[in-house]
Design a protein around this motif. Sequence first.
Motif, PDB file in Angstrom:
ATOM      1  N   ASN A  36      70.635  28.816  42.272  1.00 17.14           N
ATOM      2  CA  ASN A  36      70.945  27.426  42.615  1.00 17.14           C
ATOM      3  C   ASN A  36      70.269  26.984  43.914  1.00 17.14           C
ATOM      4  N   TYR A  37      70.133  25.663  44.060  1.00 15.12           N
ATOM      5  CA  TYR A  37      69.558  25.033  45.259  1.00 15.12           C
ATOM      6  C   TYR A  37      68.150  25.550  45.562  1.00 15.12           C
ATOM      7  N   ASN A  38      67.272  25.424  44.590  1.00 15.81           N
ATOM      8  CA  ASN A  38      65.852  25.683  44.783  1.00 15.81           C
ATOM      9  C   ASN A  38      65.073  24.524  44.158  1.00 15.81           C
ATOM     10  N   SER A  39      63.795  24.729  43.897  1.00 16.55           N
ATOM     11  CA  SER A  39      62.978  23.700  43.240  1.00 16.55           C
ATOM     12  C   SER A  39      62.333  24.284  41.993  1.00 16.55           C
ATOM     13  N   LEU A  40      63.077  25.101  41.292  1.00 16.53           N
ATOM     14  CA  LEU A  40      62.575  25.722  40.076  1.00 16.53           C
ATOM     15  C   LEU A  40      62.471  24.694  38.957  1.00 16.53           C
ATOM     16  N   TYR A  87      72.268  25.609  39.444  1.00 15.77           N
ATOM     17  CA  TYR A  87      72.614  24.289  39.989  1.00 15.77           C
ATOM     18  C   TYR A  87      71.541  23.764  40.946  1.00 15.77           C
ATOM     19  N   ASN A  88      71.273  22.467  40.837  1.00 16.98           N
ATOM     20  CA  ASN A  88      70.392  21.745  41.765  1.00 16.98           C
ATOM     21  C   ASN A  88      68.977  22.323  41.800  1.00 16.98           C
ATOM     22  N   ASN A  89      68.336  22.288  40.636  1.00 21.77           N
ATOM     23  CA  ASN A  89      66.919  22.599  40.505  1.00 21.77           C
ATOM     24  C   ASN A  89      66.259  21.455  39.742  1.00 21.77           C
ATOM     25  N   SER A  90      65.159  21.730  39.062  1.00 26.27           N
ATOM     26  CA  SER A  90      64.485  20.693  38.271  1.00 26.27           C
ATOM     27  C   SER A  90      64.212  21.199  36.862  1.00 26.27           C
ATOM     28  N   PHE A  91      65.139  21.953  36.326  1.00 29.54           N
ATOM     29  CA  PHE A  91      64.972  22.458  34.966  1.00 29.54           C
ATOM     30  C   PHE A  91      65.011  21.311  33.958  1.00 29.54           C
ATOM     31  N   THR A  92      64.221  21.442  32.909  1.00 28.02           N
ATOM     32  CA  THR A  92      64.117  20.407  31.877  1.00 28.02           C
ATOM     33  C   THR A  92      64.409  21.012  30.505  1.00 28.02           C
ATOM     34  N   GLY A  93      64.437  20.132  29.525  1.00 29.73           N
ATOM     35  CA  GLY A  93      64.648  20.585  28.153  1.00 29.73           C
ATOM     36  C   GLY A  93      66.121  20.712  27.809  1.00 29.73           C
ATOM     37  N   ASN A  94      66.385  21.350  26.690  1.00 24.43           N
ATOM     38  CA  ASN A  94      67.748  21.516  26.208  1.00 24.43           C
ATOM     39  C   ASN A  94      68.416  22.728  26.843  1.00 24.43           C
ATOM     40  N   ILE A  95      69.732  22.710  26.811  1.00 26.88           N
ATOM     41  CA  ILE A  95      70.482  23.918  27.140  1.00 26.88           C
ATOM     42  C   ILE A  95      70.292  24.874  25.962  1.00 26.88           C
ATOM     43  N   PRO A  96      69.697  26.058  26.175  1.00 26.01           N
ATOM     44  CA  PRO A  96      69.384  26.914  25.021  1.00 26.01           C
ATOM     45  C   PRO A  96      70.642  27.370  24.287  1.00 26.01           C
ATOM     46  N   ALA A  97      70.604  27.260  22.970  1.00 26.07           N
ATOM     47  CA  ALA A  97      71.745  27.684  22.161  1.00 26.07           C
ATOM     48  C   ALA A  97      71.989  29.176  22.289  1.00 26.07           C
ATOM     49  N   VAL A 128      73.021  42.264  40.084  1.00 25.11           N
ATOM     50  CA  VAL A 128      73.216  40.980  40.772  1.00 25.11           C
ATOM     51  C   VAL A 128      71.875  40.517  41.331  1.00 25.11           C
ATOM     52  N   LEU A 129      71.453  39.317  40.933  1.00 31.21           N
ATOM     53  CA  LEU A 129      70.237  38.693  41.464  1.00 31.21           C
ATOM     54  C   LEU A 129      70.632  37.333  42.014  1.00 31.21           C
ATOM     55  N   SER A 130      70.723  37.238  43.345  1.00 25.08           N
ATOM     56  CA  SER A 130      71.209  36.024  44.000  1.00 25.08           C
ATOM     57  C   SER A 130      70.149  35.509  44.964  1.00 25.08           C
ATOM     58  N   LEU A 131      69.436  34.441  44.551  1.00 23.57           N
ATOM     59  CA  LEU A 131      68.315  33.889  45.320  1.00 23.57           C
ATOM     60  C   LEU A 131      68.540  32.418  45.677  1.00 23.57           C
ATOM     61  N   GLY A 132      69.761  31.959  45.621  1.00 28.94           N
ATOM     62  CA  GLY A 132      70.052  30.546  45.826  1.00 28.94           C
ATOM     63  C   GLY A 132      69.753  30.038  47.224  1.00 28.94           C
ATOM     64  N   SER A 133      69.663  28.712  47.349  1.00 30.34           N
ATOM     65  CA  SER A 133      69.486  28.020  48.640  1.00 30.34           C
ATOM     66  C   SER A 133      68.254  28.506  49.386  1.00 30.34           C
ATOM     67  N   ASN A 134      67.110  28.461  48.698  1.00 33.52           N
ATOM     68  CA  ASN A 134      65.814  28.717  49.309  1.00 33.52           C
ATOM     69  C   ASN A 134      64.870  27.579  48.918  1.00 33.52           C
ATOM     70  N   ASN A 135      63.584  27.812  48.990  1.00 38.85           N
ATOM     71  CA  ASN A 135      62.588  26.802  48.606  1.00 38.85           C
ATOM     72  C   ASN A 135      61.674  27.357  47.512  1.00 38.85           C
ATOM     73  N   LEU A 136      62.262  28.075  46.590  1.00 39.30           N
ATOM     74  CA  LEU A 136      61.480  28.709  45.528  1.00 39.30           C
ATOM     75  C   LEU A 136      61.017  27.684  44.499  1.00 39.30           C
ATOM     76  N   VAL A 137      59.852  27.915  43.944  1.00 37.65           N
ATOM     77  CA  VAL A 137      59.269  27.009  42.948  1.00 37.65           C
ATOM     78  C   VAL A 137      58.865  27.818  41.713  1.00 37.65           C
ATOM     79  N   GLY A 138      58.309  27.103  40.744  1.00 37.17           N
ATOM     80  CA  GLY A 138      57.843  27.774  39.539  1.00 37.17           C
ATOM     81  C   GLY A 138      58.941  27.965  38.516  1.00 37.17           C
ATOM     82  N   LYS A 139      58.738  28.883  37.616  1.00 39.55           N
ATOM     83  CA  LYS A 139      59.648  29.088  36.502  1.00 39.55           C
ATOM     84  C   LYS A 139      60.435  30.385  36.669  1.00 39.55           C
ATOM     85  N   ILE A 140      61.469  30.513  35.871  1.00 40.32           N
ATOM     86  CA  ILE A 140      62.144  31.796  35.762  1.00 40.32           C
ATOM     87  C   ILE A 140      61.163  32.770  35.111  1.00 40.32           C
TER      88      ILE A 140
END
Length: 604
Positions: A257-261, A281-291, A229-241
């Motif tokens: 969810n709820y970061n600025s990734l 949920y509620n980040n700034s991810f771009t591009g396609n949903i990976p198949a 389990v990796l749960s880091l939601g509702s912070n102010n994290l940036v950058g990429k996965i």
Amino acid sequence: MSAKCLLFSQSFLFVILMHFAIFSKLIHTSAAQSGTTSDRLALLAIKSMIKGDPQGLLTSWNHSSTDFCQWQGVTCNPRHQRVAHLNLSSGGLIGTLSPSIANLSFLRVIQLFNNSFSGEIPPKIGRLFRLRQLRLVNNSFTGNIPATIMNCSNLQFLKLGGNHLVGKIPDAIGSLSMLSILALNDNILQGGIPNEIGRLFRLQELYLYNNSFTGNIPATITNCSNLQVLSLGSNNLVGKIPDGIGSLSMLTVLSLNYNSLQGGIPNEIGRLIRLQELSLYNNSFTGNIPATITNCSNLQFLDLGLNNLVGKIPDGIGSLSMLRLALDGNILQGGVPPFIANLTLLYTLSLSNCQLGGSFPNLFHRLTNLSRLSLAGNNLIGTFLRILPSLYNCSSLEQLWLYDNKLTGRFPKNLGSIMPHLVELLLGSNHMYGNLVSIPPTLHMFDLSFNYFGGKLPSLTNGSSLIFLDLSHNNFVGSLHNLVCSNGVSKTGLVNLGYNKLSGVIPKCWEKWSSLKVLYLEDNNLSGEIPRTLGSVPLLQLLDMRRNTISGSLPSSLMNLSYLKVLDLGRNNLAGIIPPWIGIKLTMLKILNLRSNNFFLKYS
């Protein structure tokens, strides 16, 4: 050596050994007695710092009782009769945690969760080198996480979530090599997530959500190969996965969810074949949903809403045993995908504000578990009465959000019997018309705003559960009486009837509106005086009657509206003195609009 001498030597040696054994036993007994005395005094010191014990959890903890191993919440080591386990969880205890807890040197487990402990976590806890579990979740502890806790090298569970802790995660966190669960969620922690977390090779669950962490997700986290389990939601994290996320092959929950990734969702997510929940949920991810996401054959919860994703929804999602699919607030192409019909276990489908078009889909006959359906904010077309049959088998449906589309047609008379469990029905901003005969009594939220409904207002029957009612921006006519004087209004907290063609006097029967907080009646043709009984609505916070033809003076009963924050009576025919009680009694008032009336001020 003679036999006599040998016998003497043996006897002497026996006496020496007996004395040594007796002396050792005395030393051991003395040490044990000293240890048990220390434990008893430490427990009594802990009790002395607790000021509230509503459940009587500590009643057995008293000076007259010497067998502390029998005290409630205390478990002793059977060999040494020393306190090994302290469990005072969910006792409603109020107070601070005594530093004397560090004197319980055999302690392995501390469970104080679900209480009201306050103050700082005693730094002396770091002396408990045998400690395996520290569970202080859901209290009111303040201050920093003591760096001394990192001395508890045998610690396996460190659970400090749901407190008011501040500062940073100590850099030495990586020294807790036995740690399997780290839960620091729901605090006020800040700074970066330390790279040293990557040294916790036994870590299985990491909960850091609902804090104020900044910076990137450390790349070293991919070293935690046992992480589930990796749960880091509702912070102010940036950058990429981080690259290498796919190497966490044991992962079942990934919640960011709820970061600025930003950046794309990496294709290697598809390597997480044990993944059951993916929440970005509620980040700034771009591009396609990976198949490749469809390779996550155990995926049940997929929430990618409120990002900047584009393109089509991968068809392979239809092969998963999905329970929740939420992609709302992205820029997706086409209509609602046909594979939705295959997701027979689905209970939540949210595709709102995705710019989907075409006809309203006829895909829901087999989705008998569907509880929430949100297709709002799209360009779907269809006639509401023709849409409903596709939902008849959704017998568990509670939320139906279809607002801001291009739906037409009338509202059914018997919706309450067709969908007996429906709680929220939002159909605002469509092109629907006709009369509204009744409101289903099961509804808590009902929105028909910005449509073309007309006729008289409906009534609310006894047993109505309605909390939120928005019929604004329609063509309703006639009196307010039918609705205002209903019997089923006691739970209603918000009513918006603004921008209609309602007329006549405002009814006097407001005594039953005990839960009403917000009332919009603006931009109608209401006349007559403001009834005195409106002052008997105890919780009213907003009253908007502007742009009507209301006359008379302000009734003094309005001074009883002690929670009123907004009073807008502009553009009416009110007259008389502006009463001084407005500034005296209405202490919470923030917005007052009386312009374009016939009021005057009385000067002394």
